[in-house]
Write a protein that holds these residues in place. Sequence first.
Motif, PDB file in Angstrom:
ATOM      1  N   GLU C 168       0.822  -1.243  -0.122  1.00 56.98           N
ATOM      2  CA  GLU C 168       0.025  -0.067   0.120  1.00 56.98           C
ATOM      3  C   GLU C 168       0.747   1.263   0.131  1.00 56.98           C
ATOM      4  O   GLU C 168       0.801   2.150   0.757  1.00 56.98           O
ATOM      5  CB  GLU C 168      -1.033   0.045   1.217  1.00 56.98           C
ATOM      6  CG  GLU C 168      -1.860  -1.060   1.144  1.00 56.98           C
ATOM      7  CD  GLU C 168      -3.107  -0.929   0.342  1.00 56.98           C
ATOM      8  OE1 GLU C 168      -3.155  -0.120  -0.414  1.00 56.98           O
ATOM      9  OE2 GLU C 168      -4.138  -1.801   0.505  1.00 56.98           O
ATOM     10  N   PRO C 169       1.496   1.550  -0.945  1.00 63.57           N
ATOM     11  CA  PRO C 169       2.637   2.553  -0.922  1.00 63.57           C
ATOM     12  C   PRO C 169       1.689   4.038  -1.083  1.00 63.57           C
ATOM     13  O   PRO C 169       2.375   4.843  -0.419  1.00 63.57           O
ATOM     14  CB  PRO C 169       3.484   2.363  -1.905  1.00 63.57           C
ATOM     15  CG  PRO C 169       2.559   1.546  -3.149  1.00 63.57           C
ATOM     16  CD  PRO C 169       1.853   0.632  -2.360  1.00 63.57           C
ATOM     17  N   PHE C 170       0.703   4.073  -1.600  1.00 60.89           N
ATOM     18  CA  PHE C 170      -0.097   5.112  -1.715  1.00 60.89           C
ATOM     19  C   PHE C 170      -0.920   5.731  -0.751  1.00 60.89           C
ATOM     20  O   PHE C 170      -1.590   6.807  -0.782  1.00 60.89           O
ATOM     21  CB  PHE C 170      -0.706   5.161  -3.328  1.00 60.89           C
ATOM     22  CG  PHE C 170       0.062   5.157  -4.258  1.00 60.89           C
ATOM     23  CD1 PHE C 170       1.098   5.662  -4.651  1.00 60.89           C
ATOM     24  CD2 PHE C 170      -0.106   3.756  -5.002  1.00 60.89           C
ATOM     25  CE1 PHE C 170       2.021   5.263  -5.720  1.00 60.89           C
ATOM     26  CE2 PHE C 170       0.812   3.217  -6.225  1.00 60.89           C
ATOM     27  CZ  PHE C 170       1.727   4.067  -6.353  1.00 60.89           C
ATOM     28  N   ALA C 171      -1.290   4.557   0.240  1.00 61.39           N
ATOM     29  CA  ALA C 171      -2.390   4.669   1.226  1.00 61.39           C
ATOM     30  C   ALA C 171      -2.080   5.990   1.985  1.00 61.39           C
ATOM     31  O   ALA C 171      -1.171   5.998   2.512  1.00 61.39           O
ATOM     32  CB  ALA C 171      -2.606   3.661   2.115  1.00 61.39           C
ATOM     33  N   GLY C 172      -2.982   6.711   1.963  1.00 63.76           N
ATOM     34  CA  GLY C 172      -3.069   8.042   2.975  1.00 63.76           C
ATOM     35  C   GLY C 172      -1.953   9.087   2.738  1.00 63.76           C
ATOM     36  O   GLY C 172      -1.472   9.794   3.427  1.00 63.76           O
ATOM     37  N   GLN C 173      -1.736   9.164   1.515  1.00 65.49           N
ATOM     38  CA  GLN C 173      -0.678  10.153   0.865  1.00 65.49           C
ATOM     39  C   GLN C 173      -1.403  11.353   0.284  1.00 65.49           C
ATOM     40  O   GLN C 173      -2.550  11.141  -0.445  1.00 65.49           O
ATOM     41  CB  GLN C 173       0.336   9.642  -0.115  1.00 65.49           C
ATOM     42  CG  GLN C 173       1.070   8.432   0.628  1.00 65.49           C
ATOM     43  CD  GLN C 173       2.174   8.933   1.590  1.00 65.49           C
ATOM     44  OE1 GLN C 173       2.842   9.966   1.413  1.00 65.49           O
ATOM     45  NE2 GLN C 173       2.083   8.081   2.818  1.00 65.49           N
ATOM     46  N   ASP C 174      -0.899  12.407   0.330  1.00 63.96           N
ATOM     47  CA  ASP C 174      -1.447  13.773  -0.522  1.00 63.96           C
ATOM     48  C   ASP C 174      -0.979  13.143  -1.770  1.00 63.96           C
ATOM     49  O   ASP C 174      -0.011  12.927  -2.144  1.00 63.96           O
ATOM     50  CB  ASP C 174      -0.904  14.994   0.128  1.00 63.96           C
ATOM     51  CG  ASP C 174       0.496  15.156   0.123  1.00 63.96           C
ATOM     52  OD1 ASP C 174       1.076  15.291  -1.080  1.00 63.96           O
ATOM     53  OD2 ASP C 174       1.211  15.090   1.185  1.00 63.96           O
ATOM     54  N   PRO C 175      -1.504  14.129  -2.711  1.00 60.14           N
ATOM     55  CA  PRO C 175      -1.594  13.965  -4.069  1.00 60.14           C
ATOM     56  C   PRO C 175       0.020  14.167  -4.678  1.00 60.14           C
ATOM     57  O   PRO C 175       0.235  13.375  -5.513  1.00 60.14           O
ATOM     58  CB  PRO C 175      -2.279  15.059  -4.927  1.00 60.14           C
ATOM     59  CG  PRO C 175      -3.300  15.280  -3.841  1.00 60.14           C
ATOM     60  CD  PRO C 175      -2.765  15.124  -2.529  1.00 60.14           C
ATOM     61  N   ILE C 176       0.759  15.095  -4.060  1.00 63.52           N
ATOM     62  CA  ILE C 176       2.151  15.218  -4.499  1.00 63.52           C
ATOM     63  C   ILE C 176       3.056  14.167  -4.028  1.00 63.52           C
ATOM     64  O   ILE C 176       3.632  13.564  -4.679  1.00 63.52           O
ATOM     65  CB  ILE C 176       2.627  16.556  -3.821  1.00 63.52           C
ATOM     66  CG1 ILE C 176       1.625  17.726  -4.213  1.00 63.52           C
ATOM     67  CG2 ILE C 176       4.069  16.843  -4.010  1.00 63.52           C
ATOM     68  CD1 ILE C 176       2.223  19.308  -3.607  1.00 63.52           C
TER      69      ILE C 176
END
Lengths: 151, 264, 267
Positions: C168-176
């Motif tokens: 889940e590398p993208f979970a809970g990250q802002d768009p940038i």
Amino acid sequence: MNKRWLELSVGAMMVAGIAALVALALQVSGGSMRNVGHYPVSALFENAAGLGPKAKVTMAGVTIGEVVAVGIDPDTLMAEVRMQIYGQINYLSIDSSASILTAGLLGEKYVGITAGAEDDLLGAGDVIEDTQSALILEELIGQFLINLGDK
Amino acid sequence: MLRFVVDCIANLGAVLLHKLVQMGQALLMLLQATTVQPKASSLTRLIQQLYVVGVQSLIIILVSALFIGMVLGLQGFTLLSAYGSEQAVGQMVALTLVRELAPVVAALLFAGRAGSALTAEIGLMKATEQLASLEMFGIDPLHRIVAPRFWAGIISLPLLVAIFSLVGIYGGHLVAVEWLGVYSGSYWGNMQQAVDFNEDVLNGMLKALVFAFLISWIALYQGYSCLPTSQGISAATTRTVVYSSLAILGFDFILTALMFGGAV
Amino acid sequence: MHTDGIINLQNVSFYRGGRAIFEDLNCAIAAGKITAIMGPSGTGKTTLLRLISGQLQPHKGQVFLFDQDMAKIKQKQLNQLRKRMGVLFQSGALFTDLSVFENVAFPLREHMNLSADDLYNRVLTQLEAVGLRGVKDFMPSQLSGGMARRVALARAVAMGPEVILYDEPFAGQDPIAMAVLQRLIKSLNDQLQLTSVLVSHDVAEAFAIADHVILLGEGRVLAQDHPDALKTSTDPAVKQFIHGEADGVIPFHYPAPALQDELRGPS
């Protein structure tokens, strides 16, 4: 966290702990270590009233050992008191006598050893022949009353 | 009704089995953690943990020891002076501390201070996948994380107990001798006559060693096996303190009976 | 026997609490590609990663990594295999008592005998690759979530692994941060000829960089194909997941008795 400070404080704690142990040995227990080697000796008493394991064995008021067990000797039906005498007390003569004494009027019972005159020494497993039994307050009072009645 | 009784017995059995499995797991964890060849870097980690577990518990140990010694001196003096034997206060303070209070109180404080911190730390490492990540680097977290903490506990507590005893005895000295006027010679003299190094001091140290083993084991197992959530960690921390305290008091009775029980 | 991938799963079944997470699962992950394993939450994507990395053992079936059966190898060999594999955990899993520099240096110190200078240079190069050379002396608690994940990525590739697993590398990250991570995963894969396995439920981000997508659902592979092919798929389950429809083949309602049976009527 500075590594030097970390090592220093851990070292200081170790030193403090070991120093405390040494102080407990010297200052608190006075360096007394009783169990440095001992040899067994036993004695037969008419009456061992109140004597139990761990009671002191003394000579001239100095502790020289402790009682290990108290039981009945099946042959003589007398009280057999088994004791351990400290290894360094290796000069008790074979004709030493043992008596059961009381510290104060109502205090704990202990064994008192009086040295004899023979050249032969008491060794491991030997039996002290010359014994004097415990002073029993009830018997004393009873005798006193009988004496009183005789007059 | 019969069904209810049967259910109860079955539940009891299930709980018992579950506890047995846990004990087995805890034993395996300990065996795996402690049977390892130490490396050069192990010493650095041990020192680090000795700092966290031992040095950081020093303050609470010193302060409690001083106050407990002072209270013993005060109580002992009041009690003994009623019989005119206040000179015996030294031996009372020393024997109480060396045989019982120092190992037990220091162990209880240690469980609260260091044990709970160990559980929380390892639980958090588990929750943040640090343990899993160690495993992925081919490193056994039992060797890397659990072992140094276990040994640090085993080494620290006996030292802390020795310090506790000594500080407590000086606390008693402060009250009985300095304030209440017991003759210093009889304070130390009676004590030295009554306290035997092998029988009293070393037995106290043996108790400390047993308690250290229990606390470290319980704390590490609770941390290692906790549910990796915030509730899980907080429950495990509580369990560490409760189980350690009960284990300390229970084992203290058993050890006392074995050591000082006398005529059996 | 599947030998077509660097990672092969054969007839894998895995149960938890009596419920089947996987039932007879077969899939292969090709070397040198970015494979995205996708599916709704609760389909056992993270469990799959743990099966691949040998942290869990399947109840049935076999997992092959570098053509070795994970159930049959010893702990020592497993540790050797793990050195050829990097994992980026969901939370980053940085060691909280070590600085950023020491975190990246950790696997190198453990497994390689580098001189102090070589080690320093190598760590700095890794940090530069994720754009975080400037925070080398920070502690993990001082980093934002995205930065922590980038440091963890630098640490995961420090040993030069052949396979890297992303949880889940993208979970809970802002768009940038998401875009940065996407670019990093893609460029690392291309530059180092890695095999990347990406577990995610972020459709747009994963589809943008994946070469192959495996869609999981109900304990098995629902579909697998190139992302472009999946986008035009007519399979209702695939369509539902990709387009994010609330109800469909995967029901909105968790299985339960009929509502009128459960509601309490006036009695």
